[in-house]
Motif scaffolding. Structure first.
Motif, PDB file in Angstrom:
ATOM      1  N   GLY A  33       0.862  -1.066  -0.021  1.00 23.56           N
ATOM      2  CA  GLY A  33       0.111  -0.005  -0.037  1.00 23.56           C
ATOM      3  C   GLY A  33       0.762   1.232   0.083  1.00 23.56           C
ATOM      4  O   GLY A  33       0.529   2.221   0.539  1.00 23.56           O
TER       5      GLY A  33
ATOM      6  N   ALA B 109       1.710   3.189  -2.430  1.00 25.51           N
ATOM      7  CA  ALA B 109       1.518   4.438  -3.412  1.00 25.51           C
ATOM      8  C   ALA B 109       0.868   5.503  -2.922  1.00 25.51           C
ATOM      9  O   ALA B 109       0.824   6.582  -3.545  1.00 25.51           O
ATOM     10  CB  ALA B 109       1.068   3.816  -4.688  1.00 25.51           C
TER      11      ALA B 109
ATOM     12  N   GLY C 216      -0.939   7.694   0.981  1.00 23.58           N
ATOM     13  CA  GLY C 216      -1.184   7.825   2.290  1.00 23.58           C
ATOM     14  C   GLY C 216       0.002   7.376   3.066  1.00 23.58           C
ATOM     15  O   GLY C 216       1.110   7.880   2.911  1.00 23.58           O
TER      16      GLY C 216
ATOM     17  N   ASN D  31      -2.181  -0.548  -7.371  1.00 20.69           N
ATOM     18  CA  ASN D  31      -2.252   0.501  -8.356  1.00 20.69           C
ATOM     19  C   ASN D  31      -0.814   0.867  -9.333  1.00 20.69           C
ATOM     20  O   ASN D  31      -0.041   1.515  -8.562  1.00 20.69           O
ATOM     21  CB  ASN D  31      -2.675   1.902  -7.554  1.00 20.69           C
TER      22      ASN D  31
ATOM     23  N   ALA E  22      -1.068  -2.358   3.242  1.00 22.22           N
ATOM     24  CA  ALA E  22      -2.340  -2.109   2.426  1.00 22.22           C
ATOM     25  C   ALA E  22      -3.660  -2.378   2.893  1.00 22.22           C
ATOM     26  O   ALA E  22      -3.699  -3.291   3.793  1.00 22.22           O
ATOM     27  CB  ALA E  22      -2.041  -3.171   1.302  1.00 22.22           C
ATOM     28  N   GLY E  23      -4.653  -1.483   2.734  1.00 18.48           N
ATOM     29  CA  GLY E  23      -5.900  -1.770   3.434  1.00 18.48           C
ATOM     30  C   GLY E  23      -6.981  -0.937   2.527  1.00 18.48           C
ATOM     31  O   GLY E  23      -6.718  -0.057   1.799  1.00 18.48           O
TER      32      GLY E  23
ATOM     33  N   THR F 230      -6.746   9.492  10.016  1.00 13.02           N
ATOM     34  CA  THR F 230      -5.758  10.079   9.581  1.00 13.02           C
ATOM     35  C   THR F 230      -5.963  10.523   7.942  1.00 13.02           C
ATOM     36  O   THR F 230      -6.711  10.086   7.289  1.00 13.02           O
ATOM     37  CB  THR F 230      -4.496   8.893   9.398  1.00 13.02           C
TER      38      THR F 230
ATOM     39  N   PRO G 266      -6.229   9.527   1.041  1.00 13.83           N
ATOM     40  CA  PRO G 266      -7.316   9.330   0.230  1.00 13.83           C
ATOM     41  C   PRO G 266      -8.367   8.311   0.845  1.00 13.83           C
ATOM     42  O   PRO G 266      -9.493   8.416   0.516  1.00 13.83           O
ATOM     43  CB  PRO G 266      -6.643   8.793  -1.006  1.00 13.83           C
TER      44      PRO G 266
HETATM   45  P1  NAI Z   1      -4.800   4.862   1.051  1.00 15.30           P
HETATM   46  O1  NAI Z   1      -6.008   4.539   0.476  1.00 15.30           O
HETATM   47  O2  NAI Z   1      -4.329   6.275   0.985  1.00 15.30           O
HETATM   48  O3  NAI Z   1      -3.657   3.861   0.690  1.00 15.30           O
HETATM   49  C1  NAI Z   1      -3.849   2.407   0.838  1.00 15.30           C
HETATM   50  C2  NAI Z   1      -3.179   1.755  -0.588  1.00 15.30           C
HETATM   51  O4  NAI Z   1      -3.187   0.371  -0.490  1.00 15.30           O
HETATM   52  C3  NAI Z   1      -3.668   2.484  -1.872  1.00 15.30           C
HETATM   53  O5  NAI Z   1      -2.616   2.889  -2.339  1.00 15.30           O
HETATM   54  C4  NAI Z   1      -3.968   0.929  -2.445  1.00 15.30           C
HETATM   55  O6  NAI Z   1      -4.027   1.093  -3.990  1.00 15.30           O
HETATM   56  C5  NAI Z   1      -3.478  -0.035  -1.817  1.00 15.30           C
HETATM   57  N1  NAI Z   1      -4.216  -1.303  -1.949  1.00 15.30           N
HETATM   58  C6  NAI Z   1      -5.387  -1.595  -1.586  1.00 15.30           C
HETATM   59  N2  NAI Z   1      -5.751  -2.813  -1.662  1.00 15.30           N
HETATM   60  C7  NAI Z   1      -4.635  -3.482  -2.328  1.00 15.30           C
HETATM   61  C8  NAI Z   1      -4.263  -4.774  -2.691  1.00 15.30           C
HETATM   62  N3  NAI Z   1      -5.345  -5.759  -2.494  1.00 15.30           N
HETATM   63  N4  NAI Z   1      -3.118  -5.037  -2.942  1.00 15.30           N
HETATM   64  C9  NAI Z   1      -1.885  -4.062  -2.890  1.00 15.30           C
HETATM   65  N5  NAI Z   1      -2.160  -2.592  -2.488  1.00 15.30           N
HETATM   66  C10 NAI Z   1      -3.400  -2.389  -2.192  1.00 15.30           C
HETATM   67  O7  NAI Z   1      -4.929   4.579   2.484  1.00 15.30           O
HETATM   68  P2  NAI Z   1      -4.243   4.849   4.136  1.00 15.30           P
HETATM   69  O8  NAI Z   1      -5.185   5.511   4.788  1.00 15.30           O
HETATM   70  O9  NAI Z   1      -3.105   5.246   3.747  1.00 15.30           O
HETATM   71  O10 NAI Z   1      -4.329   3.337   4.627  1.00 15.30           O
HETATM   72  C11 NAI Z   1      -3.224   2.529   5.057  1.00 15.30           C
HETATM   73  C12 NAI Z   1      -3.495   1.557   6.137  1.00 15.30           C
HETATM   74  O11 NAI Z   1      -3.930   2.201   7.130  1.00 15.30           O
HETATM   75  C13 NAI Z   1      -4.897   0.691   5.631  1.00 15.30           C
HETATM   76  O12 NAI Z   1      -4.640  -0.698   6.191  1.00 15.30           O
HETATM   77  C14 NAI Z   1      -5.762   1.277   6.531  1.00 15.30           C
HETATM   78  O13 NAI Z   1      -6.815   0.362   6.786  1.00 15.30           O
HETATM   79  C15 NAI Z   1      -5.167   1.776   7.888  1.00 15.30           C
HETATM   80  N6  NAI Z   1      -5.800   2.763   8.628  1.00 15.30           N
HETATM   81  C16 NAI Z   1      -5.927   3.962   7.872  1.00 15.30           C
HETATM   82  C17 NAI Z   1      -6.670   5.108   8.900  1.00 15.30           C
HETATM   83  C18 NAI Z   1      -6.836   6.564   8.495  1.00 15.30           C
HETATM   84  O14 NAI Z   1      -7.686   7.145   9.167  1.00 15.30           O
HETATM   85  N7  NAI Z   1      -6.368   6.952   6.984  1.00 15.30           N
HETATM   86  C19 NAI Z   1      -7.020   4.868  10.144  1.00 15.30           C
HETATM   87  C20 NAI Z   1      -6.832   3.579  10.496  1.00 15.30           C
HETATM   88  C21 NAI Z   1      -6.143   2.400   9.778  1.00 15.30           C
END
Ligand code: NAI
Length: 267
Positions: free
Chosen positions: A13, A15, A17, A39, A88-89, A186, A189
């Motif tokens: 993940g 690319a 956040g 992505n 990644a999530g 946080t 996107p």
């Molecule tokens: P984000 O959406 O900015 O980044 C997530 C990245 O994971 C994206 O680039 C996406 O393409 C990639 N991704 C999604 N599914 C995938 C897959 N099957 N294989 C490979 N890559 C994949 O999201 P963010 O916020 O940076 O999230 C990162 C982690 O933090 C996640 O696990 C999310 O659940 C966790 N999290 C985020 C919070 C927030 O408030 N942003 C709060 C608590 C946890």
């Protein structure tokens, strides 16, 4: 001199956040980073911007062949692996009585099974190298706090917290530390849609002792701590990085008591 000089990390993940901010920080601190994301365009573009210390790998964390190949490609290019960050999530909301099975399973696949596959293949590589290492997983404050509409996400993140503990138990004998990070809300996107809901930000900020939302670099700093030699005896933990919001567990009404100081009763 950086605290990760000579270390090689693989971040999923990466690319966007939190993963992107962590990649940037790890590279600043001297690491080489294999950036994994499904992505392909975005991960290629961001890796190019970061420079030769970063490599883009497009792949899906739910696919075991992809996950094995990520580790192999990283080792082929950078010679080894020291740090795996399973980050990644995805999210998505639906009430239980209306939750499509496919959607529920997809969230579990990415957020929980993807972490399992990462731990499996990264630990295999670390065990083969024989020098220990640090594995980190992104959980959430939702690992322990329920939110309406997020049954799949909360269940997956609770699973990540337990998977982290079990992995720490199993891998300790190889000097592999395994920890999870529990971010609070946080600005990335992933949360953009929630932040568009009227009053959402204000409510979150109001419940957060430190009075603001998280930034990706807030989480990256914890990942750096867990990845580095600054945490040599930390394993099996879920580290919240949330401005203190998880201490606010009772309804906000209880906080009104602060405005009415009363002495304890004498009797
Ligand atoms: P984000 O959406 O900015 O980044 C997530 C990245 O994971 C994206 O680039 C996406 O393409 C990639 N991704 C999604 N599914 C995938 C897959 N099957 N294989 C490979 N890559 C994949 O999201 P963010 O916020 O940076 O999230 C990162 C982690 O933090 C996640 O696990 C999310 O659940 C966790 N999290 C985020 C919070 C927030 O408030 N942003 C709060 C608590 C946890």
């Amino acid at each position: 001199m950086g605290v990760l000089d000579g270390k090689v990390a693989l971040i999923t993940g990466a690319a966007s956040g939190i993963g992107l901010a962590t990649t940037q920080l790890f590279v600043e601190e001297g690491a080489q980073v294999a950036m994994v994301d499904r992505n392909a365009d975005l991960v290629n573009e961001t890796a190019r911007e970061i420079g030769s210390s970063a490599m883009a790998i497009s792949g899906d964390v739910t696919n075991e062949d992809d996950v094995a190949a990520m580790v192999a490609t990283c080792v082929e290019r950078f010679g080894r692996l020291d740090i795996g960050y399973n980050n990644a999530g995805i999210a998505g909301t639906a009430p239980i009585h209306d939750h499509e099975l496919g959607h529920f399973q997809h969230v579990i696949d990415v957020c929980l099974t993807g972490v399992f596959l990462g731990l499996k293949h990264q630990s295999k590589q670390l065990i083969a190298q024989g020098e220990g290492g640090s594995l980190i997983n992104t959980a959430s404050i939702n690992a322990t706090q329920a939110t309406k509409g997020l049954s799949a996400y909360c269940s997956a993140k609770a699973g990540v917290a337990m998977l982290t503990k079990v992995s720490a138990l199993e891998l300790g004998e190889y000097n592999i530390r395994v920890n999870a990070i529990g971010p609070g809300h946080t600005e990335t996107p992933l949360t953009a849609r929630a932040r568009d809901v009227d009053g959402f930000d204000e409510a979150m900020i109001g419940a957060t002792p430190l009075g603001r939302l998280g930034l990706p670099n807030d989480i990256a700093q914890m990942a750096l701590f867990l990845a580095s030699d600054a945490s040599p005896w930390v394993s099996g933990q879920l580290m919240y990085v949330d401005g203190g919001i998880t201490v606010n567990e009772l309804p906000p009404g209880f906080n009104l008591l602060e405005a009415q100081p009363r002495q304890p009763r004498a009797d």
